[in-house]
Enzyme design. Sequence first.
Site, PDB file in Angstrom:
ATOM      1  N   HIS A   1      -9.925   6.045   2.940  1.00  0.00           N
ATOM      2  CA  HIS A   1     -10.287   7.276   3.632  1.00  0.00           C
ATOM      3  C   HIS A   1     -11.617   7.129   4.334  1.00  0.00           C
ATOM      4  O   HIS A   1     -12.456   8.025   4.332  1.00  0.00           O
ATOM      5  CB  HIS A   1     -10.316   8.461   2.647  1.00  0.00           C
ATOM      6  CG  HIS A   1      -9.073   8.549   1.850  1.00  0.00           C
ATOM      7  ND1 HIS A   1      -9.029   8.259   0.517  1.00  0.00           N
ATOM      8  CD2 HIS A   1      -7.792   8.838   2.197  1.00  0.00           C
ATOM      9  CE1 HIS A   1      -7.792   8.375   0.069  1.00  0.00           C
ATOM     10  NE2 HIS A   1      -7.020   8.722   1.081  1.00  0.00           N
TER      11      HIS A   1
ATOM     12  N   ARG B   1       1.551   5.488  -5.861  1.00  0.00           N
ATOM     13  CA  ARG B   1       1.002   6.805  -5.481  1.00  0.00           C
ATOM     14  C   ARG B   1      -0.169   7.072  -6.426  1.00  0.00           C
ATOM     15  O   ARG B   1       0.038   7.290  -7.633  1.00  0.00           O
ATOM     16  CB  ARG B   1       2.034   7.917  -5.667  1.00  0.00           C
ATOM     17  CG  ARG B   1       3.200   7.884  -4.747  1.00  0.00           C
ATOM     18  CD  ARG B   1       3.065   8.824  -3.547  1.00  0.00           C
ATOM     19  NE  ARG B   1       3.976   8.343  -2.513  1.00  0.00           N
ATOM     20  CZ  ARG B   1       3.737   8.407  -1.203  1.00  0.00           C
ATOM     21  NH1 ARG B   1       2.624   8.965  -0.750  1.00  0.00           N
ATOM     22  NH2 ARG B   1       4.590   7.920  -0.345  1.00  0.00           N
TER      23      ARG B   1
ATOM     24  N   GLU C   1      -1.917   5.956   5.174  1.00  0.00           N
ATOM     25  CA  GLU C   1      -1.427   6.657   3.969  1.00  0.00           C
ATOM     26  C   GLU C   1      -0.144   7.417   4.280  1.00  0.00           C
ATOM     27  O   GLU C   1       0.078   8.521   3.793  1.00  0.00           O
ATOM     28  CB  GLU C   1      -2.515   7.601   3.457  1.00  0.00           C
ATOM     29  CG  GLU C   1      -2.355   7.961   1.990  1.00  0.00           C
ATOM     30  CD  GLU C   1      -3.523   8.793   1.470  1.00  0.00           C
ATOM     31  OE1 GLU C   1      -4.209   8.329   0.571  1.00  0.00           O
ATOM     32  OE2 GLU C   1      -3.763   9.900   1.988  1.00  0.00           O
TER      33      GLU C   1
ATOM     34  N   HIS D   1      -2.815   0.876   4.147  1.00  0.00           N
ATOM     35  CA  HIS D   1      -2.926   1.972   3.173  1.00  0.00           C
ATOM     36  C   HIS D   1      -1.637   2.778   3.137  1.00  0.00           C
ATOM     37  O   HIS D   1      -1.515   3.833   3.777  1.00  0.00           O
ATOM     38  CB  HIS D   1      -4.131   2.854   3.523  1.00  0.00           C
ATOM     39  CG  HIS D   1      -4.453   3.907   2.506  1.00  0.00           C
ATOM     40  ND1 HIS D   1      -5.660   4.542   2.456  1.00  0.00           N
ATOM     41  CD2 HIS D   1      -3.725   4.440   1.495  1.00  0.00           C
ATOM     42  CE1 HIS D   1      -5.666   5.429   1.476  1.00  0.00           C
ATOM     43  NE2 HIS D   1      -4.491   5.382   0.892  1.00  0.00           N
TER      44      HIS D   1
ATOM     45  N   HIS E   1      -9.930   3.318  -4.524  1.00  0.00           N
ATOM     46  CA  HIS E   1      -9.119   4.533  -4.359  1.00  0.00           C
ATOM     47  C   HIS E   1      -8.977   5.171  -5.731  1.00  0.00           C
ATOM     48  O   HIS E   1      -8.366   4.604  -6.625  1.00  0.00           O
ATOM     49  CB  HIS E   1      -7.739   4.127  -3.829  1.00  0.00           C
ATOM     50  CG  HIS E   1      -6.960   5.249  -3.184  1.00  0.00           C
ATOM     51  ND1 HIS E   1      -6.737   6.453  -3.789  1.00  0.00           N
ATOM     52  CD2 HIS E   1      -6.340   5.327  -1.976  1.00  0.00           C
ATOM     53  CE1 HIS E   1      -6.011   7.223  -2.979  1.00  0.00           C
ATOM     54  NE2 HIS E   1      -5.765   6.565  -1.865  1.00  0.00           N
TER      55      HIS E   1
END
Lengths: 341, 341, 341, 341, 341, 341
Positions: free
Chosen positions: E227, E74, E288, E6, E182
């Site tokens: 997440h 992004r 991330e 990620h 996502h």
Amino acid sequence: MIVDVHGHVSAPERLYAYKANVLAHRGAHGRGGVSVTDDELRSAVVDEVGASFGMSHMAHLDAAGIDLQIISPRPYQMMHSEQPAKIVQWFTEETNNMIHRCCQMFPERFAGMAGLPQTPWTEPTDWIPEMRRTVEELGFVGVLLNPDPMEGQGPPPPPLGDRHWYPIYEALCELDVPALVHSAGCKPPARENYSLHFIIEETIAVTSLLASDVRRDFPELKLIVSHAGGAVPYQVGRFMANSARDPSGETYIDKMRTLWFDTCLYTRDAIELLFKTVGIDRCLFGSEKPGTGSVRNPENGRWFDDVRLLIEDIDWLNDEDRKAIFEENAKSVFRLPAPES
Amino acid sequence: MIVDVHGHVSAPERLYAYKANVLAHRGAHGRGGVSVTDDELRSAVVDEVGASFGMSHMAHLDAAGIDLQIISPRPYQMMHSEQPAKIVQWFTEETNNMIHRCCQMFPERFAGMAGLPQTPWTEPTDWIPEMRRTVEELGFVGVLLNPDPMEGQGPPPPPLGDRHWYPIYEALCELDVPALVHSAGCKPPARENYSLHFIIEETIAVTSLLASDVRRDFPELKLIVSHAGGAVPYQVGRFMANSARDPSGETYIDKMRTLWFDTCLYTRDAIELLFKTVGIDRCLFGSEKPGTGSVRNPENGRWFDDVRLLIEDIDWLNDEDRKAIFEENAKSVFRLPAPES
Amino acid sequence: MIVDVHGHVSAPERLYAYKANVLAHRGAHGRGGVSVTDDELRSAVVDEVGASFGMSHMAHLDAAGIDLQIISPRPYQMMHSEQPAKIVQWFTEETNNMIHRCCQMFPERFAGMAGLPQTPWTEPTDWIPEMRRTVEELGFVGVLLNPDPMEGQGPPPPPLGDRHWYPIYEALCELDVPALVHSAGCKPPARENYSLHFIIEETIAVTSLLASDVRRDFPELKLIVSHAGGAVPYQVGRFMANSARDPSGETYIDKMRTLWFDTCLYTRDAIELLFKTVGIDRCLFGSEKPGTGSVRNPENGRWFDDVRLLIEDIDWLNDEDRKAIFEENAKSVFRLPAPES
Amino acid sequence: MIVDVHGHVSAPERLYAYKANVLAHRGAHGRGGVSVTDDELRSAVVDEVGASFGMSHMAHLDAAGIDLQIISPRPYQMMHSEQPAKIVQWFTEETNNMIHRCCQMFPERFAGMAGLPQTPWTEPTDWIPEMRRTVEELGFVGVLLNPDPMEGQGPPPPPLGDRHWYPIYEALCELDVPALVHSAGCKPPARENYSLHFIIEETIAVTSLLASDVRRDFPELKLIVSHAGGAVPYQVGRFMANSARDPSGETYIDKMRTLWFDTCLYTRDAIELLFKTVGIDRCLFGSEKPGTGSVRNPENGRWFDDVRLLIEDIDWLNDEDRKAIFEENAKSVFRLPAPES
Amino acid sequence: MIVDVHGHVSAPERLYAYKANVLAHRGAHGRGGVSVTDDELRSAVVDEVGASFGMSHMAHLDAAGIDLQIISPRPYQMMHSEQPAKIVQWFTEETNNMIHRCCQMFPERFAGMAGLPQTPWTEPTDWIPEMRRTVEELGFVGVLLNPDPMEGQGPPPPPLGDRHWYPIYEALCELDVPALVHSAGCKPPARENYSLHFIIEETIAVTSLLASDVRRDFPELKLIVSHAGGAVPYQVGRFMANSARDPSGETYIDKMRTLWFDTCLYTRDAIELLFKTVGIDRCLFGSEKPGTGSVRNPENGRWFDDVRLLIEDIDWLNDEDRKAIFEENAKSVFRLPAPES
Amino acid sequence: MIVDVHGHVSAPERLYAYKANVLAHRGAHGRGGVSVTDDELRSAVVDEVGASFGMSHMAHLDAAGIDLQIISPRPYQMMHSEQPAKIVQWFTEETNNMIHRCCQMFPERFAGMAGLPQTPWTEPTDWIPEMRRTVEELGFVGVLLNPDPMEGQGPPPPPLGDRHWYPIYEALCELDVPALVHSAGCKPPARENYSLHFIIEETIAVTSLLASDVRRDFPELKLIVSHAGGAVPYQVGRFMANSARDPSGETYIDKMRTLWFDTCLYTRDAIELLFKTVGIDRCLFGSEKPGTGSVRNPENGRWFDDVRLLIEDIDWLNDEDRKAIFEENAKSVFRLPAPES
């Protein structure tokens, strides 16, 4: 004397060409106006050639024995929902002026009832100057009140029992003139045409008014419901039953009798039902003649809208009853012009 | 024998608690169901304690001399406009099942009329399986047809004269059962409550159907209009006049007589008007009892909805007329269950 | 011979009273029609009394030396966005019929250009039967094409470069008639009035068409842009600069010259700019006379819309140029009726 | 001295990366800011490498002989319709700051014109603090005024003639700076791109202003219309004719001459039309250079936006005329910074 | 070897200036493209000067011991809800190309995960060509899947369990690549910012998928939830309880274990909860990094997003567990590029 | 003593039949009320026959060792978005009255927490009289606060950090009672069911409150977040990282500790995470029992919602911790009724 409280003006086509024009330019050409000669105006009332309803307006009145008719704008032409609001204002004024000229031309046959420049884009207080002008300056004896300036396009406006309408009721009381509750145009997406919309709006108007505080807040207010109250007298049992649950003891008939109803129905049985339901003292002779009913009944050759004959046929009415319906009740509700002596 | 074609089921409160629950979870808890014992069911029909309408449903029938009543869902509870559509489906099925159990418990007193899972989010063809289930499997003798699954929230649905509804008409003809045209709930922003919405929808339904090709395309279709046709019989002169302009020569009364009307009005004068307008042979005794009219008239102590008494009062009816109204017409329209011998 | 490709019919007020009426009843009274006598029709064209534009239509043509004018509906009256679509259809047909009668009455002075029953509620293919009727049966030589049947109310329709319009282009090619691109009414909430809306729509029309494949997909298509192309010739530098970035080498002027432009501008400088920008061979004399420009210029007493004089004033034009503008170009674009010998 | 009143800042890409970022986080990362070194800023103005418009901004000015250019934000980047309003505020401030730094870096070549943080979600009074900051603190000499903060998405905002805009006009008068009327972005569903939207908005702006009371209520107000007035000078005859019907005697040209117009057109003929229509004294030299027109005309090798050459070519202008256009008129409208001695 | 599944690309600002530009011109300038030199690209990854997240992207990876990171666009920059759809397509392609160039420049450190050109105005099948291009031509190892292309503006799209999404699932299975669920941007009127929108969308995604037939219809489908599954592992008891009512016997944990979860949480306790809830074999290391968590924890000086340290701290994990989390699980889900030997 | 701060009333089905009825008549039948005998009420709490959740409410409490439970309305039944607002008001009052009767019947086992008549059609100040009535007259110890009276139908309401909610906060402080933040129903088009909507709304509530001035403007305000804070404790690292960028030095954990959280999670690991994240002193024992979790875990036979056992299992808690969680914290937040001595 026979007074018909529900008539609509027969105006020259120029009035409607004017309407088409302001709808087309939406105000860009300015207000302009309708130029009609007295001859054209007279022709629209008395000429047999080209008469829309089989014979001339005046011939209809004469044939039906109507002495005095209170005339207002043709409701279905009123275009309350159009934009900008000023074109509604202009056309309403022109129409009222045309009514005024008719009344001046035939002062013994016509009295004026004003259209109001109602729109969804303006407030009730904005409509009052024209009410005042027509009553105070032109001598009109009442006004039309359209419960649905949206013309059937949602969302619905506040119902007549709502405080939204109080400025109109206050002005009516102050000027001491009645209003004839009568909707006007009806556009898609509504499923009903304008004529059925009249009936629906009257039904909603009566039930909304009688469920509200209007009759207590405006004891002097005089509201006449067109077309004999829509569906209410026929369906009145539902409302009576419901009202009987109300601890106040006021019956639904009591409430209905705070309103007036015209006799604008084209079958005798229905008119009888009206009289029995609300009482003769709350009924005003009205024929909407010439109009929707101006066609001859193939069964008997009568005009459907010859309401006078239907009332004459009702054998249980006595002369006093008929005088009340045809004349006295109207005189108590309207301040009618005194006939020239 | 007196057959009442317009009754609504008196179901235990659990049915409505179920409805409240599916409305709350919107399907998240799954379909579930209503658990009602036979005692609870019987109590809802015959118990005097807690009866909503002054006395029990069965006591009302007995007092009014009604032998057989055709019962359908309480329309105002039907929630056709709720989402997702499956909760409407579930509740409609549960309601129909409850009607079925009532009919089984009192087979000589009740016959079933189905609610349909109509919603704005589904198509008419989606509603037919439940029609088929109730008629073919549960022995129901008719269905309710709601002209406004939007429940008064715009935009309006296509009117009943529109081809949108043809799949329903085809299924009714195939199953050979009539539909009772009867709207259901009504929500803001509509100005009218559900009860007045009934009247308005019936008025639009009659006028739309009679302006359409439905009676020609479905000559076998049997549609009964609730509450005696809304405003139409009272206002029929307008429509007659307009129809007289039609070159076909078919009168508006001719057209109206392709429909049936129940007698669900609570004043004698109105019922008389109905009979005179559409003819006794198009009228079916209907009382909607117990319901809106189940309150005693303080003037005479009668129940407002004791429609049988009102009809008995009409002195110009003969025995044959009354038998037609009370029994024979219903038997010709409905395939009623044969009484046990 | 001077041919004016941009004129609008001067019809009797009854046509517009008819429009007002169908807008009021929305179809409930049926199609009806406009009854106009030949005298009324002639009066609308030649009568000085009551002429809207200072003098009669025919007097305007005579004074301006116009021999033949191609007349179409008054665009601002066209009401394309009204509902139901059938009233747009009816009024368009009546207007086209009125144009046809004018052309028959004055066959050497008028040729017909049809309005199309465009609405947002119908598809381009629905508009073609009327195009076919007017061209094939009534002998019309072209049609109006309104890029915005929404009449300025959002959301905007697909622009003319979109394939949405291809059925119209196909029909125009098949019938071998040109279309005059000309918007019609404009309603709130648009900020501009209908007259300015013309200019905006023409500007969008030109830029959309030239950015699209239309000129490649329909090499035979003949589109004339009203009012000299809106803003485009004046602002053409912006588009030329942008086009110069295009590797195809086709200049913006090249693209513009696949269209035609009328000369409907009321200042000489502007007309000169048009000629210099698109070339004389793409310009057709058009005056929209009588109309917006039919007022006398206080500076010189000329009518603003006497476009012929403005063109005569341009000293750098030779006789051949003027003949092209006044006559030959029009004859190459339109199949004009041969003068009676 | 040649003053170009219509230029837009050439800012480093970081400014637009900042914009992309605030559009992405919608304020969640806080205001942040744009970090640009003086070298980067200078590079964006003078560097030939990577110049968007064929050569650097400064090279364009030099080649065109422009001494001083008034620079404002690139309108199409302004994003007035985005939410929340604070991101529009932030980006407008950053852009104005970037303009200020350019002016400080090249004080003899640039003067600043501010963008305003206009949005549909805020009121005109909310935009005034930034106007005040840029004029009073940063020394800007004018502001952009976007007539359509909706960016082409309906419903349209009130037109510039509406009292909605009066707070802006009051502030402009108080600060004694002019506004350049210039729309910004344009989004679907509009049919036109942002560049054509400029032209349409200017056309609506002029006609709305001249039909309103603005010129009477704000006699000191100085409004410059971009792109030479959109379509108005070309179509002016329509408006003159209409205005001639106005009894006031004020001609449309009189009204137009209460506004100023830049010369931002890329063909000589169009510029001539402008001068002839509104008069040289109402025209300000403007080129929007570098920008849409910064491409070489393949026919003559000139840059399309070298407006100075086009004006030089007009042989009927004398030196005084040119001085007025290039310098004096700008100096009378703007309070320009005195050159350093 | 440590594989981070990620990560998001660190691209030069020119990419976002390009985005700002296409958002400004909405396609009017054509597609254009992003010109970035290798030096600029390298600088965006390795330069310490101006690094957005305290130190460079590469420095972050090195400091965290990440050997290979799978990088995607992004998300908050993705602008899925913008119009016209082609500008979303263009920007997505440019972003994917930038990722590809990063992967080619640092082939041992980065592998590519594609953004898809999802919009509310296009269909899932329209997004597949870019999926195919990036996987088949550019060697990408997975794709992002945004459950909400509306970007928080209602009405909500169909949830991931709906058949609407099946074309995407089919393509993923055919290409044998996983999708990382996502969401991307989030606009007003949503109350949450984009970062919280991630969590909400993941929560809805997991519950919708597990309530659907997707895992049965696509047994080979590999979906990774960003997440760590939003709120689901923390709230899992609710879902377990509800699932225990399901007669199938499949527990909610069983269902969850048909998905994968990254470890992108910034507290050790939360990561432990994830492992205990879904099992180590369904967890993929994801940080991330650099991003939201790239700030130093003032308590211990660690970067919040140094997820590796948090996992190292968990003392009940053994070496095999850690190898699974850091490397083996990723290798089983992704077809990772073989390291050069 | 064990105090459960999160319970919902078990009311007789008549309450929900009442709700179904007011939803059906929309106020047309008047307010009416719910007639429930004490026996029916007691039965709904203690009867095993027909218990919705496997055993009776009281049996659940006894089995779980809960001494006192604070009971509020069943949130999913609350119907906040229905119209007209008065039916929401009526049903809320009836529900609160039912809670009151339960508390009076079992004064040692239950304390009341009020529902508020929140609707999108009324203002926060309209909800306060019922808050005041329940607290001051009925002795309730807190209220439910639904952050989304729209019930998942857009557009979203202002978030809890907005000043829109300040009248509620002021009243809570004045009355010195806490609010339990807990959403209610959720309707299409939302993708989530009501139960998941709880979690989403709590997540948005916490983040909105902590990003606002509420904790500074109302230092005495006591807000308890249901279901242990939605997603926030699990995802807290994201928020901590972001908060660490804030120069104030206030950590996200500091901010969270201005709120309270119940323990309403059904896995031990999740509860441990809660305690570790926000601290034991901010946690109140809550089980929502009986409810969603009232099903036996097939793995160990425990009820999922036997939260007490899960807490007992956590070996690192000491007696003081447990006493705080089970009793002392609740007593500090609520003014609980003193037990009868």
